[in-house]
Design a protein around this motif. Structure first.
Motif, PDB file in Angstrom:
ATOM      1  N   LEU A  46       0.817  -1.115  -0.062  1.00 63.60           N
ATOM      2  CA  LEU A  46       0.127  -0.030   0.045  1.00 63.60           C
ATOM      3  C   LEU A  46       0.937   1.271  -0.129  1.00 63.60           C
ATOM      4  O   LEU A  46       0.509   2.151  -0.423  1.00 63.60           O
ATOM      5  N   ALA A  47       1.792   1.238   0.828  1.00 64.80           N
ATOM      6  CA  ALA A  47       2.897   2.458   1.017  1.00 64.80           C
ATOM      7  C   ALA A  47       3.370   2.721  -0.663  1.00 64.80           C
ATOM      8  O   ALA A  47       3.511   3.882  -1.020  1.00 64.80           O
ATOM      9  N   LEU A  48       3.875   1.694  -1.024  1.00 65.62           N
ATOM     10  CA  LEU A  48       4.621   1.926  -2.205  1.00 65.62           C
ATOM     11  C   LEU A  48       3.799   2.343  -3.433  1.00 65.62           C
ATOM     12  O   LEU A  48       4.096   3.154  -4.283  1.00 65.62           O
ATOM     13  N   GLY A  49       2.471   1.884  -3.422  1.00 62.73           N
ATOM     14  CA  GLY A  49       1.436   2.083  -4.401  1.00 62.73           C
ATOM     15  C   GLY A  49       1.019   3.611  -4.185  1.00 62.73           C
ATOM     16  O   GLY A  49       0.975   4.085  -5.323  1.00 62.73           O
ATOM     17  N   HIS A  50       0.768   3.841  -3.079  1.00 66.41           N
ATOM     18  CA  HIS A  50       0.411   5.394  -2.743  1.00 66.41           C
ATOM     19  C   HIS A  50       1.540   6.335  -3.179  1.00 66.41           C
ATOM     20  O   HIS A  50       1.545   7.323  -3.873  1.00 66.41           O
ATOM     21  N   LEU A  51       2.712   6.088  -2.552  1.00 66.08           N
ATOM     22  CA  LEU A  51       3.912   7.085  -2.872  1.00 66.08           C
ATOM     23  C   LEU A  51       4.274   7.088  -4.509  1.00 66.08           C
ATOM     24  O   LEU A  51       4.681   7.928  -4.704  1.00 66.08           O
ATOM     25  N   LEU A  52       4.151   5.915  -5.017  1.00 63.01           N
ATOM     26  CA  LEU A  52       4.591   5.924  -6.588  1.00 63.01           C
ATOM     27  C   LEU A  52       3.136   6.351  -7.502  1.00 63.01           C
ATOM     28  O   LEU A  52       3.466   6.689  -8.597  1.00 63.01           O
ATOM     29  N   ARG A  53       1.929   6.711  -6.832  1.00 59.00           N
ATOM     30  CA  ARG A  53       0.809   6.854  -7.499  1.00 59.00           C
ATOM     31  C   ARG A  53       0.744   5.926  -8.765  1.00 59.00           C
ATOM     32  O   ARG A  53       0.291   6.200  -9.835  1.00 59.00           O
ATOM     33  N   GLU A  54       0.950   4.569  -8.279  1.00 57.47           N
ATOM     34  CA  GLU A  54       0.771   3.703  -9.579  1.00 57.47           C
ATOM     35  C   GLU A  54      -0.772   3.201  -9.805  1.00 57.47           C
ATOM     36  O   GLU A  54      -1.475   3.115  -8.838  1.00 57.47           O
ATOM     37  N   GLU A  55      -1.198   3.130 -10.883  1.00 51.62           N
ATOM     38  CA  GLU A  55      -2.542   2.705 -11.442  1.00 51.62           C
ATOM     39  C   GLU A  55      -2.999   1.362 -10.834  1.00 51.62           C
ATOM     40  O   GLU A  55      -3.938   1.152 -10.622  1.00 51.62           O
ATOM     41  N   TRP A  56      -1.820   0.493 -10.567  1.00 53.14           N
ATOM     42  CA  TRP A  56      -2.085  -0.992 -10.430  1.00 53.14           C
ATOM     43  C   TRP A  56      -2.665  -1.114  -8.929  1.00 53.14           C
ATOM     44  O   TRP A  56      -3.364  -2.042  -8.700  1.00 53.14           O
ATOM     45  N   LEU A  57      -2.575   0.176  -8.199  1.00 54.43           N
ATOM     46  CA  LEU A  57      -3.022  -0.050  -6.683  1.00 54.43           C
ATOM     47  C   LEU A  57      -4.715  -0.092  -6.765  1.00 54.43           C
ATOM     48  O   LEU A  57      -5.220  -0.908  -5.809  1.00 54.43           O
ATOM     49  N   PRO A 199      -0.630  -3.647 -16.571  1.00 57.33           N
ATOM     50  CA  PRO A 199       0.968  -3.511 -16.912  1.00 57.33           C
ATOM     51  C   PRO A 199       1.532  -3.234 -15.598  1.00 57.33           C
ATOM     52  O   PRO A 199       2.863  -3.830 -15.324  1.00 57.33           O
ATOM     53  N   GLY A 200       1.115  -2.301 -14.874  1.00 61.65           N
ATOM     54  CA  GLY A 200       1.777  -2.226 -13.720  1.00 61.65           C
ATOM     55  C   GLY A 200       1.785  -3.401 -12.487  1.00 61.65           C
ATOM     56  O   GLY A 200       2.875  -3.442 -11.911  1.00 61.65           O
ATOM     57  N   LEU A 201       0.826  -4.013 -12.767  1.00 61.28           N
ATOM     58  CA  LEU A 201       0.587  -5.284 -11.780  1.00 61.28           C
ATOM     59  C   LEU A 201       1.837  -6.394 -12.047  1.00 61.28           C
ATOM     60  O   LEU A 201       2.697  -6.942 -11.474  1.00 61.28           O
ATOM     61  N   GLU A 202       1.968  -6.274 -13.603  1.00 59.28           N
ATOM     62  CA  GLU A 202       2.944  -7.297 -14.208  1.00 59.28           C
ATOM     63  C   GLU A 202       4.313  -6.949 -13.767  1.00 59.28           C
ATOM     64  O   GLU A 202       5.048  -7.714 -13.234  1.00 59.28           O
ATOM     65  N   ARG A 203       4.715  -5.641 -13.867  1.00 61.60           N
ATOM     66  CA  ARG A 203       5.847  -4.779 -13.675  1.00 61.60           C
ATOM     67  C   ARG A 203       6.296  -5.240 -11.891  1.00 61.60           C
ATOM     68  O   ARG A 203       7.274  -5.668 -11.531  1.00 61.60           O
ATOM     69  N   ALA A 204       5.125  -5.121 -11.338  1.00 63.62           N
ATOM     70  CA  ALA A 204       5.338  -5.116  -9.865  1.00 63.62           C
ATOM     71  C   ALA A 204       5.602  -6.453  -9.348  1.00 63.62           C
ATOM     72  O   ALA A 204       6.425  -6.726  -8.578  1.00 63.62           O
ATOM     73  N   LEU A 205       4.962  -7.336  -9.856  1.00 63.62           N
ATOM     74  CA  LEU A 205       5.137  -8.848  -9.588  1.00 63.62           C
ATOM     75  C   LEU A 205       6.563  -9.499  -9.882  1.00 63.62           C
ATOM     76  O   LEU A 205       7.243 -10.063  -8.962  1.00 63.62           O
ATOM     77  N   LEU A 206       6.899  -8.976 -11.119  1.00 66.10           N
ATOM     78  CA  LEU A 206       8.315  -9.303 -11.766  1.00 66.10           C
ATOM     79  C   LEU A 206       9.254  -8.623 -10.928  1.00 66.10           C
ATOM     80  O   LEU A 206      10.233  -9.439 -10.490  1.00 66.10           O
ATOM     81  N   THR A 207       9.222  -7.352 -10.539  1.00 69.15           N
ATOM     82  CA  THR A 207      10.216  -6.733  -9.747  1.00 69.15           C
ATOM     83  C   THR A 207      10.421  -7.084  -8.249  1.00 69.15           C
ATOM     84  O   THR A 207      11.401  -7.404  -8.044  1.00 69.15           O
ATOM     85  N   LEU A 208       9.357  -7.640  -7.849  1.00 68.94           N
ATOM     86  CA  LEU A 208       9.386  -8.022  -6.564  1.00 68.94           C
ATOM     87  C   LEU A 208      10.050  -9.511  -6.642  1.00 68.94           C
ATOM     88  O   LEU A 208      10.813 -10.021  -5.575  1.00 68.94           O
ATOM     89  N   GLY A 209       9.365 -10.178  -7.573  1.00 60.32           N
ATOM     90  CA  GLY A 209      10.084 -11.525  -7.519  1.00 60.32           C
ATOM     91  C   GLY A 209      11.768 -11.737  -7.844  1.00 60.32           C
ATOM     92  O   GLY A 209      12.388 -12.356  -7.058  1.00 60.32           O
TER      93      GLY A 209
END
Length: 327
Positions: A46-57, A199-209
């Protein structure tokens, strides 16, 4: 409903604390840590999504907020750790050599730090789950989460081996919890993410993995290059009879999740597969880290499943109630 569930779980935790066997408490510790990382991981996502203003949140915000508000229930799950640490932590009943580490590893200091972690996380979860953008609160959350999650990983997991000093393990467990929390939120979302957020969720999952894999590898290389017998012994215990958990389950699941997440334009089946693989690798890796240092007893597989499943059911009911209130 939620508070009746909390009272019931609190009563069970007290019963386990005062009457539970060493094997039962060991199973409780693993189950507690599994569900705790989903709650604390949800706060971080949640903190990362709010801070980066990501649409995937947007499509996963409600499941993450419900999980972030589960900390009161998770605090009750922590009661056995706080009340009978001598059954889970060797330092609680063995006099340590004088020094800063011995001063930290005292039952009263352990309890105070544990309560501080849980209170900070509960406050952050409540704050970030409020409506509207939370950029200021998100900065504060990340500033507080990094040290508290790292120290909690040392206190609750790594301190069971009193010769272990590596600092990245606690942080890597928290990052793995971020990946697991996001994966669980995607699976719990009522609708498949739209084309804007996908696309944002795809990048987030890949980045965390990739971050989880990099932290595993970095920690191993640091210990290998330092050539410290105590820290090498930590890995050698886990590369004996426990190696199948990491090398046969956690690592293949993580590598397959990364391979599936790397190509863009996920279909629903591929995103679901990536999420389940990240959850499997997280659970297996956590078990691999925690269980080889059990000081008194190793629970039978059926006891692990029963306790982890029971705690998971309580967590799921609380989470579901939170989702209904947010919808």
């Amino acid at each position: 409903m939620k508070w009746l569930l909390a009272l019931a779980l609190g009563a069970v935790a007290l019963a386990v604390s005062f009457a539970g066997s060493a094997a039962l408490l060991e199973a409780w510790l693993t189950g507690f840590l599994l569900w705790l990382h989903l709650g604390v991981g949800a706060i971080g996502v949640l903190a990362l999504g709010h801070l980066l203003r990501e649409e995937w949140l947007a499509p996963v915000r409600a499941p993450l907020e419900a999980a972030a508000r589960s900390l009161p229930l998770l605090a009750l799950m922590a009661l056995p750790l706080l009340l009978v640490p001598d059954q889970l932590y060797p330092w609680a009943h063995v006099e340590a050599e004088p020094g800063p580490r011995a001063a930290l590893l005292q039952p009263w200091a352990f309890r105070l730090r544990s309560l501080a972690y849980l209170l900070v996380w509960a406050a952050l979860g409540w704050r970030l789950a409020r409506p509207g953008p939370q950029r200021g609160a998100s900065v504060l959350a990340l500033v507080l989460l990094l040290p508290t999650a790292t120290l909690a990983g040392f206190d609750w997991v790594l301190s069971r081996d009193t010769s272990w000093y590596a600092s990245l393990q606690g942080f890597s467990m928290w990052v793995a919890g971020l990946a697991a929390a996001l994966a669980a939120a995607i699976l719990a979302a009522r609708t498949h993410p739209s084309s804007e957020g996908l696309p944002g969720l795809e990048r987030a999952l890949l980045t965390l993995g990739l971050a989880v894999l990099w932290l595993w590898f970095t920690q191993f290389i640091v210990v290998w290059m330092a050539d410290l017998p105590e820290e090498a012994g930590w890995y050698l215990r886990r590369l004996g009879e426990w190696r199948w958990v990491q090398l046969g389950l956690a690592l293949p699941a993580l590598l397959l999740a990364i391979a599936l997440a790397a190509p863009p334009d996920h279909g629903r089946w591929r995103m679901v597969a990536v999420c389940w693989l990240l959850l499997v690798q997280f659970a297996a890796h956590l078990w691999w880290v925690v269980r080889p240092d059990a000081p008194l007893a190793t629970p039978a597989p059926w006891l692990d499943l029963l306790v982890t499943g029971g705690l998971g059911l309580a967590f799921a009911l609380w989470w579901r109630a939170g989702l209904r209130r947010l919808s």
